[in-house]
Design an enzyme around this catalytic site. Structure first.
Site, mmCIF file in Angstrom:
data_model
loop_
_atom_site.group_PDB
_atom_site.id
_atom_site.type_symbol
_atom_site.label_atom_id
_atom_site.label_comp_id
_atom_site.label_asym_id
_atom_site.label_seq_id
_atom_site.Cartn_x
_atom_site.Cartn_y
_atom_site.Cartn_z
ATOM 1 N N SER A 255 38.861 43.577 32.582
ATOM 2 C CA SER A 255 38.298 42.938 31.389
ATOM 3 C C SER A 255 39.390 42.534 30.400
ATOM 4 O O SER A 255 40.464 43.139 30.353
ATOM 5 C CB SER A 255 37.327 43.902 30.711
ATOM 6 O OG SER A 255 38.014 45.073 30.342
ATOM 7 N N GLU A 257 39.306 42.966 27.266
ATOM 8 C CA GLU A 257 39.484 44.057 26.304
ATOM 9 C C GLU A 257 40.551 45.058 26.788
ATOM 10 O O GLU A 257 41.484 45.390 26.058
ATOM 11 C CB GLU A 257 38.121 44.760 26.224
ATOM 12 C CG GLU A 257 37.889 45.595 25.045
ATOM 13 C CD GLU A 257 36.552 46.334 25.236
ATOM 14 O OE1 GLU A 257 35.783 46.019 26.172
ATOM 15 O OE2 GLU A 257 36.331 47.255 24.444
ATOM 16 N N GLY A 259 42.727 44.520 29.124
ATOM 17 C CA GLY A 259 43.976 43.769 29.273
ATOM 18 C C GLY A 259 44.786 43.789 27.975
ATOM 19 O O GLY A 259 46.010 43.961 27.996
ATOM 20 N N GLU A 276 45.090 39.456 34.887
ATOM 21 C CA GLU A 276 44.009 38.579 35.376
ATOM 22 C C GLU A 276 42.741 39.083 34.725
ATOM 23 O O GLU A 276 42.249 40.159 35.083
ATOM 24 C CB GLU A 276 43.862 38.702 36.902
ATOM 25 C CG GLU A 276 45.090 38.331 37.686
ATOM 26 C CD GLU A 276 45.186 36.856 37.978
ATOM 27 O OE1 GLU A 276 44.331 36.088 37.512
ATOM 28 O OE2 GLU A 276 46.138 36.471 38.664
ATOM 29 N N CYS A 310 34.911 36.950 38.163
ATOM 30 C CA CYS A 310 35.611 36.534 36.943
ATOM 31 C C CYS A 310 35.597 35.026 36.788
ATOM 32 O O CYS A 310 35.548 34.509 35.682
ATOM 33 C CB CYS A 310 37.035 37.049 36.980
ATOM 34 S SG CYS A 310 37.849 36.682 38.539
ATOM 35 N N GLU A 407 31.017 36.673 28.508
ATOM 36 C CA GLU A 407 30.965 36.849 29.959
ATOM 37 C C GLU A 407 29.824 37.825 30.287
ATOM 38 O O GLU A 407 29.861 38.987 29.882
ATOM 39 C CB GLU A 407 32.302 37.427 30.431
ATOM 40 C CG GLU A 407 32.415 37.499 31.933
ATOM 41 C CD GLU A 407 33.751 38.088 32.378
ATOM 42 O OE1 GLU A 407 34.226 39.046 31.743
ATOM 43 O OE2 GLU A 407 34.297 37.596 33.386
HETATM 44 P P1 NAD Z 1 37.635 47.093 33.244
HETATM 45 O O1 NAD Z 1 38.674 46.407 32.456
HETATM 46 O O2 NAD Z 1 36.670 47.949 32.552
HETATM 47 O O3 NAD Z 1 38.322 48.015 34.346
HETATM 48 C C1 NAD Z 1 39.269 47.516 35.261
HETATM 49 C C2 NAD Z 1 40.157 48.640 35.706
HETATM 50 O O4 NAD Z 1 40.903 49.112 34.584
HETATM 51 C C3 NAD Z 1 39.432 49.869 36.256
HETATM 52 O O5 NAD Z 1 40.177 50.361 37.345
HETATM 53 C C4 NAD Z 1 39.458 50.840 35.087
HETATM 54 O O6 NAD Z 1 39.403 52.193 35.486
HETATM 55 C C5 NAD Z 1 40.805 50.532 34.482
HETATM 56 N N1 NAD Z 1 40.951 50.868 33.053
HETATM 57 C C6 NAD Z 1 39.989 51.028 32.119
HETATM 58 N N2 NAD Z 1 40.547 51.306 30.927
HETATM 59 C C7 NAD Z 1 41.896 51.311 31.104
HETATM 60 C C8 NAD Z 1 43.007 51.496 30.251
HETATM 61 N N3 NAD Z 1 42.869 51.748 28.951
HETATM 62 N N4 NAD Z 1 44.256 51.396 30.769
HETATM 63 C C9 NAD Z 1 44.444 51.131 32.074
HETATM 64 N N5 NAD Z 1 43.411 50.950 32.945
HETATM 65 C C10 NAD Z 1 42.152 51.023 32.456
HETATM 66 O O7 NAD Z 1 36.935 45.932 34.072
HETATM 67 P P2 NAD Z 1 35.772 46.067 35.142
HETATM 68 O O8 NAD Z 1 34.512 46.304 34.416
HETATM 69 O O9 NAD Z 1 36.152 47.014 36.228
HETATM 70 O O10 NAD Z 1 35.799 44.605 35.817
HETATM 71 C C11 NAD Z 1 35.155 43.551 35.271
HETATM 72 C C12 NAD Z 1 36.101 42.649 34.514
HETATM 73 O O11 NAD Z 1 37.195 42.274 35.326
HETATM 74 C C13 NAD Z 1 35.438 41.368 34.105
HETATM 75 O O12 NAD Z 1 35.741 41.059 32.778
HETATM 76 C C14 NAD Z 1 36.060 40.332 35.034
HETATM 77 O O13 NAD Z 1 36.065 39.038 34.542
HETATM 78 C C15 NAD Z 1 37.405 40.871 35.240
HETATM 79 N N6 NAD Z 1 37.991 40.364 36.490
HETATM 80 C C16 NAD Z 1 38.987 39.423 36.420
HETATM 81 C C17 NAD Z 1 39.531 38.892 37.577
HETATM 82 C C18 NAD Z 1 40.614 37.848 37.522
HETATM 83 O O14 NAD Z 1 41.248 37.620 38.528
HETATM 84 N N7 NAD Z 1 40.855 37.216 36.406
HETATM 85 C C19 NAD Z 1 39.080 39.316 38.819
HETATM 86 C C20 NAD Z 1 38.073 40.262 38.866
HETATM 87 C C21 NAD Z 1 37.540 40.782 37.678
#
Ligand code: NAD
Length: 503
Positions: A255, A257, A259, A276, A310, A407
């Site tokens: 996400s 956020e 990121g 990403e 995404c 999103e």
């Molecule tokens: P998320 O950001 O909640 O979690 C993603 C990963 O980050 C998980 O493994 C989670 O455990 C980890 N994480 C959570 N907090 C963290 C922190 N503070 N520090 C480090 N790691 C942390 O996202 P999600 O709900 O798993 O996935 C959905 C999101 O991902 C959507 O917004 C989607 O658009 C995005 N996404 C983007 C792409 C792309 O290529 N641009 C591809 C797939 C998904």
């Protein structure tokens, strides 16, 4: 182990090349297809499955039934440290290996993955909720393609960066989301290894099983210990990994956020970063487009993987003159989408991945109704247990509506209209995201005119959601930076030096 490799050679000898360069794997008729999901999985550190020093575990469930599938280790700070140290220990020898030898490992991993394709597809479907049709035909073959493709670069880095000396960075920390668990693991790990880096990967907490199974493939392929380490856990584990001073690079998909949090965590350190993140893609349909094909493209754009994509085409912009006709066709097509048991090969749309994700979809759909948009839902009977949402579409959407800006990450399409190409571009770019876009028109010149003006990392023309390891993928604006896949994707995993080569 040798038997597996041998079998892979025979079975994947004549794979069928599909549209978009995806390798389709058909298991041999005599294939036994036996696989089990262990009741418990440990961390993969230094080439071995090891118990977590934290002593903690958590469950992973099947979102279609809410039944627990297994429990996995929750890596704490000490586990993260052990994994990074394993990566550091393995780095000098892996870096020193010839590109040709690194390529051999990647080819071997790809072949074993194809050999075990059916098992991976089943486990992915159970752990994620996506239809078996997709894991079988997209996720697993594409994951293998990433290893095949990047194997090809491992011994050609000098051609990729002529006149410069590409060097690996060191240990790379990679954090991935739940929507394409195996594919994300493959597209992060393959380029990192091809360039000579070692890896610590953290899969998402709700879909860890295929990344752990991939570790079995690494063992089968004889990958040296510590070259890839996989640590399971939640956001806390991810944060601990990103903070670790032993990393040379962080690659994150997830996400926007999180990121941004990661950007703050690496600021001021000598750590490379690629992100990403999320998206809210505009999908444009012009009056001169082949409308029936465009309907198929729009359906694929938003309902593929339950819309947990995404780059999903979640904002449909239809030229006003064909809006009514197109929406009518779309509604009829949506009523034929088969929603249900993800393990059934005829299912088009599976389960929503998790309860919190379902709540978010419901909240945004309620906001759409409150803000005055008109909701159309495909008539379908949803299972009682598990997390489900019917294919949905909003018409009468305004640019200011939350459903046009945020999103949703679910099977919900927001339909807007435009009159002129200029207005289409303006509306398409009126978003904080910029990951992907799609254009349906019969006019080649218009495609070029539009593609130049769309602020999106990927622009599909008369197709949507087509992926290929050779094609760079990544975002503009709040969708992130850096590219993955293609030649551009390799750049993120090397440090370049000038100077003459010896001899
Ligand atoms: P998320 O950001 O909640 O979690 C993603 C990963 O980050 C998980 O493994 C989670 O455990 C980890 N994480 C959570 N907090 C963290 C922190 N503070 N520090 C480090 N790691 C942390 O996202 P999600 O709900 O798993 O996935 C959905 C999101 O991902 C959507 O917004 C989607 O658009 C995005 N996404 C983007 C792409 C792309 O290529 N641009 C591809 C797939 C998904």
């Amino acid at each position: 182990m040798a038997k597996h490799v041998e079998k892979a050679k025979v079975e994947s000898a004549a794979p069928e090349l599909q549209f978009g360069g995806v390798w389709k794997y058909e298991p041999a008729p005599e294939s036994t297809d036996h696989f089990t999901i262990a009741p418990r999985y440990e961390l993969f550190v230094g080439g071995q499955f090891v118990k977590p020093k934290s002593g903690e575990y958590f469950a992973t469930i099947d979102p279609a039934t809410e039944k627990p599938l297994s429990e996995v280790a929750l890596a704490g700070d000490k586990d993260v440290d052990a994994a990074v140290k394993a990566g550091q220990k393995a780095f000098p020898a892996w870096k020193a290996l010839s590109g040709e030898d690194r390529a051999r490992f990647l080819f071997r991993i790809a072949r074993i993955l194809l050999e075990r394709a059916r098992e991976f597809a089943c486990v992915e479907t159970l752990d994620n909720g996506k239809p078996i049709k997709e894991t079988r035909d997209v996720d697993v073959p594409l994951a293998a393609q990433h290893f095949f493709y990047h194997a090809g670069w491992a011994d050609k880095l000098d051609l990729l960066f002529p006149g410069q000396r590409p060097e690996p960075l060191g240990v790379v920390g990679q954090v991935i989301p739940w929507n394409f668990p195996l594919l994300m693991a493959a597209w992060k790990i393959a380029p990192a290894l091809a360039a000579g880096n070692t890896v610590v990967l953290k899969p998402a907490e709700t879909s860890p099983l295929t990344a752990l199974r991939l570790c079995e493939v690494f063992q089968q392929a004889g990958l040296p210990p510590g070259v890839v380490n996989v640590i399971t856990g939640d956001g806390g584990t991810g944060a601990a990994l990103v903070r670790h001073p032993g990393l040379a690079k962080v690659a994150f998909t997830g996400s926007t956020e999180v990121g941004k949090e990661i950007q703050r965590a690496v600021a001021g350190r000598n750590v490379e970063l690629t992100l990403e993140l999320g998206g809210k893609a505009a999908h444009l349909v012009f009056e001169d487009a082949a409308l029936d094909q465009a309907v198929e493209g729009v359906v694929r754009g938003i309902f593929f993987n339950q819309g947990h994509v995404c780059c999903a085409g979640s904002r449909l912009l239809v030229q006003e003159s064909v809006h009514e006709l197109f929406v009518d066709k779309l509604r009829r097509r949506m009523s034929r989408i088969r929603v249900g048991n993800p393990m059934d090969k005829n299912t088009d749309m599976g389960a929503i991945h998790s309860k919190p994700q379902l709540q978010r979809i419901r909240e945004l759909v309620a906001a759409g109704v409150d803000e005055g948009a008109v909701l159309h839902q495909a008539p379908c009977e949803l299972p009682q247990k598990g997390f489900w949402f019917a294919p949905s579409m909003f018409t009468g959407v305004a640019m200011s509506h939350r459903i046009a800006r945020e999103e949703i990450f679910g099977p919900v399409l927001s339909v807007l209209t435009f009159r002129t190409p200029e207005e289409a571009v303006e509306k398409a770019n009126n978003t904080s995201y910029g990951l992907s876009a799609g254009i349906w028109t019969d006019k080649g010149a218009r495609i070029l005119w539009l593609a130049e003006r769309m602020q999106a990392g990927v622009v599909w023309n008369n197709t949507f959601n087509r992926f290929d390891a050779a094609s760079p993928f990544g975002g503009f604006k709040e969708s992130g930076f850096g590219r993955e896949g293609g030649r551009q994707g390799m750049r993120a995993y090397v440090r370049l030096r000038g100077g003459l080569l010896p001899g």
